[in-house]
Scaffold this motif. Structure first.
Motif, short mmCIF file in Angstrom:
data_model
loop_
_atom_site.label_atom_id
_atom_site.label_comp_id
_atom_site.label_asym_id
_atom_site.label_seq_id
_atom_site.Cartn_x
_atom_site.Cartn_y
_atom_site.Cartn_z
N TRP A 9 0.78 -1.15 -0.06
CA TRP A 9 0.08 -0.01 0.06
C TRP A 9 0.99 1.32 0.00
CZ3 TRP A 9 -5.04 -0.52 -0.54
CH2 TRP A 9 -5.75 -1.98 -0.43
N LYS A 10 0.41 2.11 -0.66
CA LYS A 10 1.21 3.63 -0.85
C LYS A 10 1.41 4.17 0.57
CE LYS A 10 0.12 4.70 -5.40
NZ LYS A 10 -0.92 5.36 -6.49
N ARG A 11 0.51 4.03 1.52
CA ARG A 11 0.22 4.47 2.60
C ARG A 11 1.38 3.88 3.72
NH1 ARG A 11 -4.97 2.49 2.79
NH2 ARG A 11 -5.01 0.44 3.95
N TRP A 12 1.59 2.60 3.28
CA TRP A 12 2.67 2.03 3.98
C TRP A 12 4.00 2.43 3.67
CZ3 TRP A 12 5.46 -2.51 1.74
CH2 TRP A 12 6.45 -3.09 2.75
N LEU A 13 4.24 2.28 2.24
CA LEU A 13 5.54 2.65 1.72
C LEU A 13 5.94 4.18 1.90
CD1 LEU A 13 5.35 0.59 -1.39
CD2 LEU A 13 6.90 0.17 0.38
N LEU A 14 4.97 5.13 2.17
CA LEU A 14 5.17 6.61 2.01
C LEU A 14 4.78 7.25 3.51
CD1 LEU A 14 3.80 7.38 -1.59
CD2 LEU A 14 6.16 7.11 -0.69
N GLU A 15 4.62 6.42 4.53
CA GLU A 15 4.07 6.94 5.54
C GLU A 15 5.29 7.71 6.44
OE1 GLU A 15 2.48 4.75 10.08
OE2 GLU A 15 3.45 3.36 8.53
N GLY A 16 4.63 8.80 6.80
CA GLY A 16 5.42 9.96 7.47
C GLY A 16 6.28 10.58 6.70
N GLU A 17 6.16 10.61 5.07
CA GLU A 17 7.18 11.22 4.29
C GLU A 17 6.55 12.26 3.59
OE1 GLU A 17 10.44 10.60 3.69
OE2 GLU A 17 10.44 8.85 5.20
N THR A 18 7.14 13.51 3.42
CA THR A 18 6.94 14.53 2.85
C THR A 18 7.54 14.17 1.43
OG1 THR A 18 6.42 15.96 4.32
CG2 THR A 18 6.52 16.83 2.28
N ILE A 19 6.60 14.06 0.19
CA ILE A 19 7.25 13.90 -1.13
C ILE A 19 7.11 15.06 -2.06
CG2 ILE A 19 7.10 12.27 -3.06
CD1 ILE A 19 7.90 10.93 -0.64
N ALA A 20 8.31 15.51 -2.57
CA ALA A 20 8.11 16.38 -3.61
C ALA A 20 8.05 15.96 -4.87
CB ALA A 20 9.36 17.48 -3.66
N GLY A 21 7.31 16.59 -5.81
CA GLY A 21 7.28 16.18 -7.26
C GLY A 21 6.11 15.54 -7.58
N GLY A 22 4.86 15.53 -6.74
CA GLY A 22 3.66 14.91 -7.00
C GLY A 22 3.72 13.42 -7.32
N ALA A 23 2.95 13.01 -8.15
CA ALA A 23 2.90 11.58 -8.55
C ALA A 23 4.01 10.92 -8.73
CB ALA A 23 1.78 11.23 -9.44
N VAL A 24 4.95 11.52 -9.78
CA VAL A 24 6.05 11.19 -10.07
C VAL A 24 7.35 10.98 -9.20
CG1 VAL A 24 8.17 11.72 -11.78
CG2 VAL A 24 5.93 12.14 -12.53
N GLY A 25 7.26 12.00 -8.03
CA GLY A 25 8.05 11.69 -6.97
C GLY A 25 7.65 10.83 -6.18
N ALA A 26 6.15 10.58 -5.92
CA ALA A 26 5.83 9.51 -5.17
C ALA A 26 6.11 8.27 -5.63
CB ALA A 26 4.26 9.59 -4.92
N GLN A 27 6.13 8.01 -6.96
CA GLN A 27 6.38 6.65 -7.67
C GLN A 27 7.79 6.37 -7.64
OE1 GLN A 27 4.29 4.55 -8.91
NE2 GLN A 27 5.96 3.10 -9.50
N ALA A 28 8.65 7.57 -7.73
CA ALA A 28 10.11 7.11 -7.27
C ALA A 28 10.33 6.64 -5.79
CB ALA A 28 11.04 8.47 -7.65
N ALA A 29 9.76 7.38 -5.03
CA ALA A 29 10.02 7.14 -3.70
C ALA A 29 9.68 5.56 -3.45
CB ALA A 29 9.38 7.92 -2.61
N ILE A 30 8.42 5.16 -3.84
CA ILE A 30 7.87 3.86 -3.77
C ILE A 30 8.83 2.80 -4.39
CG2 ILE A 30 5.94 2.19 -4.70
CD1 ILE A 30 4.04 4.79 -4.11
N GLU A 31 9.27 3.16 -5.44
CA GLU A 31 10.49 2.22 -6.15
C GLU A 31 11.52 2.01 -5.37
OE1 GLU A 31 11.04 3.20 -10.16
OE2 GLU A 31 8.83 3.00 -10.75
N GLU A 32 12.22 3.21 -4.64
CA GLU A 32 13.27 3.38 -3.87
C GLU A 32 12.90 2.26 -2.67
OE1 GLU A 32 15.31 6.25 -0.89
OE2 GLU A 32 14.87 7.27 -3.08
N ARG A 33 11.84 2.49 -2.06
CA ARG A 33 11.72 1.67 -0.76
C ARG A 33 11.73 0.33 -1.12
NH1 ARG A 33 10.29 6.62 -0.07
NH2 ARG A 33 10.65 7.71 1.81
#
Length: 187
Positions: free
Chosen positions: A24-48
């Motif tokens: 789930w995105k909420r699990w992978l991005l929990e507590g993070e402030t992600i810059a760059g909108g959807a593209v930034g969120a996807q990059a952070a998810i792939e990194e995690r």
């Protein structure tokens, strides 16, 4: 958390099982402030997800150095980029997904996948088993389950008899030998 690694003690020795629940995105991005909108969120998810798989790769290689005959199996509820649905549609960019390269990079002896209902090999040693029955009228592909055997050498594995769909993976490098057989369910 959604990722765990456990050692399962069996009468034939230890098996290492690595589980990844639906990411789930909420699990992978929990507590993070992600810059760059959807593209930034996807990059952070792939990194995690890459960090989880990298940690598992390191753990497997370290364990194999001292216990080379212990199987390492991944069980994951994920979507793999380019996989097909039962209706034959190719999925890409719809959900959080792992790439074939990400899965191929982890020295698992076998990866059992769930989420899609069509039997298919989507990376080296990585299979969706399908579902055991049709979930709607568009699912016209073979339904069933997998029988997987993992051993130090291929000659220790009972070869499939009369199975239409079987895949053999020979030992070598970082992985043990394995045979994957798909058995059709009567549906």
């Amino acid at each position: 958390s959604g990722a765990e690694a456990i050692a399962v003690h069996t009468p034939r020795g230890v098996w290492h099982v690595y589980g990844l629940a639906y990411p789930w995105k909420r699990w992978l991005l929990e507590g993070e402030t992600i810059a760059g909108g959807a593209v930034g969120a996807q990059a952070a998810i792939e990194e995690r997800l890459g960090a989880i798989l990298g940690m598992w790769s390191h753990r497997i290689r370290r364990r194999r150095a001292t216990h080379p005959n212990e199987p390492h199996v991944g069980l994951m509820h994920v979507q793999v980029g380019g996989a097909k649905t039962s209706g034959g549609e190719v999925l890409a960019g719809q959900e959080i997904e792992l790439s074939r390269a990400m899965l191929d990079g982890v020295p698992f002896d076998f990866i059992g996948l769930s989420h899609l209902h069509m039997w298919q090999e989507v990376a080296e040693r990585a299979h969706y088993a399908s579902s055991t029955w049709r979930n709607d009228h568009s699912e016209t592909d073979r339904k069933g389950w997998l029988r997987v055997q993992v051993a130090q050498h291929l000659d220790e594995i009972a070869l499939p008899l009369g199975t239409e769909h079987a895949r053999q993976y020979f030992e070598g490098g970082e992985r043990l030998a394995a045979t994957v057989e798909h058995y059709a369910s009567p549906c």
